[in-house]
Design a protein around this motif. Structure first.
Motif, mmCIF file in Angstrom:
data_model
loop_
_atom_site.group_PDB
_atom_site.id
_atom_site.type_symbol
_atom_site.label_atom_id
_atom_site.label_comp_id
_atom_site.label_asym_id
_atom_site.label_seq_id
_atom_site.Cartn_x
_atom_site.Cartn_y
_atom_site.Cartn_z
ATOM 1 N N PHE A 103 23.450 36.487 78.674
ATOM 2 C CA PHE A 103 24.034 37.759 78.256
ATOM 3 C C PHE A 103 24.504 38.485 79.522
ATOM 4 C CE2 PHE A 103 19.478 38.175 78.876
ATOM 5 C CZ PHE A 103 19.353 39.287 79.683
ATOM 6 N N PRO A 104 25.422 39.396 79.501
ATOM 7 C CA PRO A 104 26.029 40.007 78.305
ATOM 8 C C PRO A 104 27.314 39.310 77.844
ATOM 9 C CG PRO A 104 26.705 41.238 80.221
ATOM 10 C CD PRO A 104 25.796 40.140 80.730
ATOM 11 N N GLU A 105 27.655 38.155 78.414
ATOM 12 C CA GLU A 105 28.889 37.449 78.024
ATOM 13 C C GLU A 105 30.093 38.395 78.012
ATOM 14 O OE1 GLU A 105 28.103 35.431 74.309
ATOM 15 O OE2 GLU A 105 27.178 33.760 75.379
ATOM 16 N N ALA A 106 30.180 39.211 79.035
ATOM 17 C CA ALA A 106 31.231 40.244 79.074
ATOM 18 C C ALA A 106 32.581 39.652 79.445
ATOM 19 C CB ALA A 106 30.851 41.329 80.073
ATOM 20 N N GLU A 107 33.620 40.231 78.876
ATOM 21 C CA GLU A 107 35.004 39.891 79.223
ATOM 22 C C GLU A 107 35.847 41.153 79.094
ATOM 23 O OE1 GLU A 107 38.574 36.703 78.179
ATOM 24 O OE2 GLU A 107 36.803 36.815 76.895
ATOM 25 N N LEU A 108 36.618 41.446 80.127
ATOM 26 C CA LEU A 108 37.526 42.588 80.129
ATOM 27 C C LEU A 108 38.949 42.074 80.247
ATOM 28 C CD1 LEU A 108 35.610 45.019 82.503
ATOM 29 C CD2 LEU A 108 36.300 45.565 80.154
ATOM 30 N N ARG A 109 39.836 42.552 79.353
ATOM 31 C CA ARG A 109 41.235 42.138 79.375
ATOM 32 C C ARG A 109 42.112 43.384 79.337
ATOM 33 N NH1 ARG A 109 41.109 38.806 74.161
ATOM 34 N NH2 ARG A 109 43.336 38.481 74.549
ATOM 35 N N LEU A 165 37.403 44.908 75.408
ATOM 36 C CA LEU A 165 36.096 44.618 75.984
ATOM 37 C C LEU A 165 35.313 43.773 74.999
ATOM 38 C CD1 LEU A 165 33.687 44.988 77.954
ATOM 39 C CD2 LEU A 165 33.176 47.127 76.733
ATOM 40 N N GLU A 166 34.736 42.666 75.482
ATOM 41 C CA GLU A 166 33.914 41.795 74.656
ATOM 42 C C GLU A 166 32.544 41.636 75.305
ATOM 43 O OE1 GLU A 166 35.922 38.104 73.863
ATOM 44 O OE2 GLU A 166 37.898 39.037 73.996
ATOM 45 N N ALA A 167 31.502 41.497 74.477
ATOM 46 C CA ALA A 167 30.149 41.306 74.988
ATOM 47 C C ALA A 167 29.315 40.614 73.919
ATOM 48 C CB ALA A 167 29.510 42.635 75.382
ATOM 49 N N GLY A 168 28.281 39.869 74.364
ATOM 50 C CA GLY A 168 27.447 39.173 73.398
ATOM 51 C C GLY A 168 26.192 38.589 74.018
ATOM 52 N N TYR A 169 25.441 37.912 73.177
ATOM 53 C CA TYR A 169 24.189 37.258 73.563
ATOM 54 C C TYR A 169 24.153 35.887 72.908
ATOM 55 C CZ TYR A 169 19.293 35.873 72.983
ATOM 56 O OH TYR A 169 18.127 35.153 72.947
ATOM 57 N N GLN A 170 23.611 34.888 73.628
ATOM 58 C CA GLN A 170 23.529 33.539 73.096
ATOM 59 C C GLN A 170 22.181 32.920 73.443
ATOM 60 O OE1 GLN A 170 25.862 29.755 74.464
ATOM 61 N NE2 GLN A 170 27.203 30.830 73.024
ATOM 62 N N HIS A 171 21.576 32.247 72.461
ATOM 63 C CA HIS A 171 20.316 31.527 72.633
ATOM 64 C C HIS A 171 20.537 30.073 72.268
ATOM 65 C CE1 HIS A 171 15.977 30.690 72.502
ATOM 66 N NE2 HIS A 171 16.233 30.001 71.396
#
Length: 275
Positions: free
Chosen positions: A82-88, A62-68
């Motif tokens: 956000f949340p820039e989520a990725e599930l693998r 699981l990946e998640a993040g925030y970008q400005h």
């Protein structure tokens, strides 16, 4: 406008992929996607390119993040997502299934109404071709569904096909080359037009400690929109393993040429988890 010849890059990547022998974990060579630093090798974020590693069968990432980002254009402005989520999910046969849920986007440009909405949903499959002591290869297909908001979604179905090759000159350094071909559509508010692009990406990594990794990346597209030319950006950052199953990262990116992504520069932060 100068045209970019991507044929040498394509030929090089194809040659490297075909040269990789199908060596597996039960052979003498250790799988480069395992070990105490495995999560750093597995994660797609925070780079634009994807990892050549697939998630092992029975595991998930699981990946998640925030970008400005600060935007280009006369009025400037900012964009946050956000949340820039990725599930693998690891699958049998050295494959993985990937799901990228929608991002929430907020765009603020002086003198214009604020725009907020969701990006499109993407699903895909990655297959690990094999590895040697220094090389690792994979191919993946991604499909963007016609979904999301009129300002940030995808009006039609998008497809992407990527080839990824990793080369490890030493135990603590790596070079990743990804080459993709995409067909995608703009959001409805941007006209919804379709365009095809060839997308090269090269990433360099340095692992001074088992739980600390630095990276630098240059990536681009031969087309950034219908009737538009090429664009190139660069980014870099740091990743740190709090535990072998939990990662945190910081990133910063900058526009090099064209208008890929619509920003002058950006920064972000995120996390990754291995289950």
């Amino acid at each position: 406008m100068n045209k970019i010849n991507f044929f040498p890059i394509t030929a090089l990547l194809a040659t490297l992929i075909m040269s990789i022998q199908a060596v597996r974990a039960d052979d003498a060579v250790q799988n480069p996607c395992t070990g105490p630093s495995a999560l750093l090798a597995l994660l797609d974020r925070p780079t634009v390119s994807d990892s050549a590693c697939v998630v092992q069968y029975g595991q998930a990432v699981l990946e998640a993040g925030y970008q400005h980002a600060n935007l280009t254009g006369t009025g400037g402005g900012t964009a946050d997502n956000f949340p820039e989520a990725e599930l693998r999910f690891g699958m049998p046969g050295h494959n993985e299934f990937v799901l990228l849920p929608p991002n929430d986007n907020l765009q603020q440009v002086p003198g214009s109404p604020h725009l907020q909405g969701f990006s499109a949903t993407t699903v895909g499959i990655k297959h690990e071709l094999g590895y040697t002591k220094h090389w690792l290869g994979a191919v993946e297909s991604l499909f963007t569904l016609p979904s999301g908001s009129p300002a940030f979604g995808s009006r039609g179905t998008g497809v992407a096909f990527n080839g990824i090759v990793d080369y490890a000159p030493s135990n603590d350094t790596g070079i990743s080359l990804q080459l993709g071909v995409t067909s995608q559509t703009n959001p409805a508010l941007a006209g919804g037009g379709r365009f095809t692009s060839v997308n090269p990406d090269i990433t360099f990594t340095w692992l001074p400690l088992w739980n600390l990794q630095f990276y630098g990346e240059v990536y681009g597209q031969s087309r950034t929109g219908p009737g538009l030319g090429s664009g190139f950006d660069a980014d870099g950052g740091v990743q740190y393993l709090l535990t072998p199953s939990c990662e945190v990262d910081l990133e910063e990116g900058v526009r090099l040429s064209g208008n890929l992504g619509g920003f002058t520069h950006y920064f972000g932060a995120g996390m990754g988890f291995l289950f």
